[in-house]
Enzyme design. Structure first.
Site, PDB file in Angstrom:
ATOM      1  N   ASP A 303     142.730  54.375 163.381  1.00 31.93           N
ATOM      2  CA  ASP A 303     141.363  54.857 163.562  1.00 31.93           C
ATOM      3  C   ASP A 303     141.397  55.880 164.696  1.00 31.93           C
ATOM      4  O   ASP A 303     141.838  55.566 165.813  1.00 31.93           O
ATOM      5  CB  ASP A 303     140.423  53.700 163.914  1.00 31.93           C
ATOM      6  CG  ASP A 303     138.976  54.154 163.986  1.00 31.93           C
ATOM      7  OD1 ASP A 303     138.303  54.140 162.957  1.00 31.93           O
ATOM      8  OD2 ASP A 303     138.545  54.539 165.090  1.00 31.93           O
ATOM      9  N   ASN A 311     132.986  65.591 165.814  1.00 27.75           N
ATOM     10  CA  ASN A 311     132.128  65.908 164.667  1.00 27.75           C
ATOM     11  C   ASN A 311     130.722  66.280 165.125  1.00 27.75           C
ATOM     12  O   ASN A 311     130.123  67.248 164.640  1.00 27.75           O
ATOM     13  CB  ASN A 311     132.087  64.700 163.729  1.00 27.75           C
ATOM     14  CG  ASN A 311     132.051  65.092 162.262  1.00 27.75           C
ATOM     15  OD1 ASN A 311     132.565  66.139 161.887  1.00 27.75           O
ATOM     16  ND2 ASN A 311     131.448  64.264 161.445  1.00 27.75           N
ATOM     17  N   HIS A 316     130.283  69.384 161.052  1.00 28.91           N
ATOM     18  CA  HIS A 316     131.085  68.726 160.016  1.00 28.91           C
ATOM     19  C   HIS A 316     132.195  69.619 159.487  1.00 28.91           C
ATOM     20  O   HIS A 316     133.255  69.123 159.087  1.00 28.91           O
ATOM     21  CB  HIS A 316     130.185  68.285 158.861  1.00 28.91           C
ATOM     22  CG  HIS A 316     129.250  67.178 159.237  1.00 28.91           C
ATOM     23  ND1 HIS A 316     129.695  65.931 159.607  1.00 28.91           N
ATOM     24  CD2 HIS A 316     127.900  67.135 159.319  1.00 28.91           C
ATOM     25  CE1 HIS A 316     128.652  65.159 159.888  1.00 28.91           C
ATOM     26  NE2 HIS A 316     127.547  65.870 159.726  1.00 28.91           N
ATOM     27  N   ASP A 320     135.864  68.368 159.343  1.00 26.98           N
ATOM     28  CA  ASP A 320     136.694  68.265 158.138  1.00 26.98           C
ATOM     29  C   ASP A 320     138.026  68.975 158.320  1.00 26.98           C
ATOM     30  O   ASP A 320     139.086  68.461 157.929  1.00 26.98           O
ATOM     31  CB  ASP A 320     135.955  68.856 156.931  1.00 26.98           C
ATOM     32  CG  ASP A 320     134.830  67.958 156.431  1.00 26.98           C
ATOM     33  OD1 ASP A 320     134.761  66.795 156.877  1.00 26.98           O
ATOM     34  OD2 ASP A 320     134.029  68.428 155.597  1.00 26.98           O
ATOM     35  N   ASP A 346     137.396  58.569 159.352  1.00 28.15           N
ATOM     36  CA  ASP A 346     138.532  58.941 160.207  1.00 28.15           C
ATOM     37  C   ASP A 346     139.581  57.832 160.239  1.00 28.15           C
ATOM     38  O   ASP A 346     140.343  57.710 161.199  1.00 28.15           O
ATOM     39  CB  ASP A 346     138.050  59.261 161.626  1.00 28.15           C
ATOM     40  CG  ASP A 346     137.335  58.082 162.286  1.00 28.15           C
ATOM     41  OD1 ASP A 346     137.018  57.107 161.572  1.00 28.15           O
ATOM     42  OD2 ASP A 346     137.114  58.128 163.509  1.00 28.15           O
TER      43      ASP A 346
END
Length: 427
Positions: A303, A311, A316, A320, A346
């Site tokens: 994680d 983010n 976004h 990404d 994530d």
């Protein structure tokens, strides 16, 4: 979004009631609970469910397997079998050979949810593929198929315009030539050229279907995937006078199949294996460990630390791009035989195949941490992260992929509580 209807077929009332509650909790609508195979067909026709969850060993004259065959063949509704471990060991494994076609009792809600969703997804994918095949077939039929007729000695007698177009040969050029000179076919599965298929069917006296991965090498060296068959031509007395080769370009169909398979098992953003493919590989590893006492593998659950802040701050699109870059960096930390998957958001998972001991897994975790600390430059922003990593391995003889992942997830949260940017081993 409407709730999808599930028809439950279970003759144990308490278990059936518990399954209903679990399904309703997961957001499904339970259309009926039936207790015998005799009732099921009528209920499927009446309620038109999206999926049938059926006990494989029902009491009564008709067992669950027979009922499921009727449902799938006549109503085209996906079926998931319910079976316990004792029943599973005695069943013909061909009945349960399809991935996500069954779930072993007792099960947890997350496993039930995942199995149902995958069964529905598989059904929808098959439906889309079937419809696409039908659409392509209609287009091809409206245009016509390639047709080549040969004499009894396998030499070409006639070609239609579509055959000329696909092969690159004109009929005037091909007339009288041996079929293999014009129709140069290669079976891609074995990498071998096919001989004169006209002679083959004339000698066998029966229709021959082209190999699944049959490729035509055209006059100009282009490779085209084709499919269909070769059949003997008989006169009124039943004597074979030649053969007819009917084929069509199936390149688009092959591409569609490949796209559907890729969509089902790979993450759309990072192109990494997704949860379904990762679980399948874990299942294979667990089965392998049962056959080899000295075979070990490990799972890492990652994680990313602080990804939400990246983010939120940069948007976004940058988020990404960051995940894609991280995926490529993680791949460089692994061996070719290992598997890196994106589990969602994530979260990433790693399957380390054929390790010596847990030290191999911790070394990979350290290598990942060192790699992630190096900044990434995205759109002018130097970004870096760390990861909380949970590790487990099959020293405890795991039976189910979900259990192994659960333990790796527990270890990952332990690593987060220890201050992030570290790893923890489940014990």
């Amino acid at each position: 979004m409407f709730a999808r209807k599930i028809l439950v077929v279970e003759d144990e009332k308490i278990l059936a009631s518990n399954i209903r509650k679990s399904l309703q909790k997961l957001g499904y609508s339970v259309s009926e609970i039936t207790q015998s195979g005799e009732e099921v067909i009528k209920k499927v026709a009446e309620t038109n469910p999206h999926l049938v969850l059926i006990d494989i060993c029902l009491a009564g004259e008709i067992d669950g397997v027979h009922v499921a065959d009727i449902i799938q063949n006549n109503f085209h509704v996906p079926v998931v079998y319910l079976t316990d471990r004792s029943e599973y060991k005695t069943l013909d494994k061909n009945q349960l050979s399809e991935p996500f076609s069954y779930i072993v009792k007792p099960f947890i809600e997350s496993d039930l949810h995942f199995t149902i969703e995958m069964a529905l997804y598989k059904h929808q994918s098959k439906k889309i593929l079937y419809e696409e095949k039908q659409r392509l077939a209609a287009i091809i039929n409206s245009m016509g198929c390639a047709v080549i007729v040969t004499y009894a000695n396998g030499s070409i007698q006639m070609m239609n315009p579509i055959a000329e177009l696909i092969t690159g040969w004109k009929q005037s050029e091909a007339f009288g030539k041996d079929l293999v000179e014009v129709v140069n076919l290669v079976d891609k599965d074995v990498g071998e050229k096919n001989g004169n298929l006209a002679i083959h069917v004339i000698e066998a006296g029966e229709i021959f279907n082209l190999p699944e991965n049959c490729t035509l090498i055209t006059k100009y060296g282009e490779e085209i995937a084709i499919g269909d068959n070769v059949a003997p031509i008989r006169d009124q007395n039943g004597n074979i006078t030649g053969a007819v080769l009917i084929f069509q370009d199936i390149t688009k169909r092959k591409q569609t199949e490949a796209q559907l398979i890729h969509s089902a098992f790979y993450d759309g953003l990072t192109a990494l294996p997704n949860r379904a493919l990762f679980l399948d590989r874990l299942t294979q590893a667990i089965e392998r460990s049962k056959r080899r006492s000295n075979y070990y593998f490990a799972v890492l659950f990652l994680d990313l630390d602080g990804f939400k802040e990246i983010n939120d701050r940069f948007g976004h699109e940058i988020g990404d791009d960051f995940l894609v870059a991280i995926a490529r960096r993680l791949e460089l930390c692994l061996r070719s035989g290992d598997t890196l998957a994106r589990f969602g958001g994530d979260e990433f998972t790693v399957f380390l195949d054929d390790i010596k001991d847990i030290t191999d897994a911790t070394n990979v975790a350290k290598r990942i941490q060192d790699s992630l600390r190096l900044p990434l430059n995205l759109n002018g922003y130097p970004l870096s992260t760390t990861a909380s990593i949970g590790i487990t391995w099959n020293f405890s003889n795991y039976e189910e992929p979900a259990t192994l992942l659960r333990d790796a997830d527990i270890a990952m949260y332990r690593a987060k509580r220890q201050g992030k940017a570290t790893y923890a081993i489940f014990s």
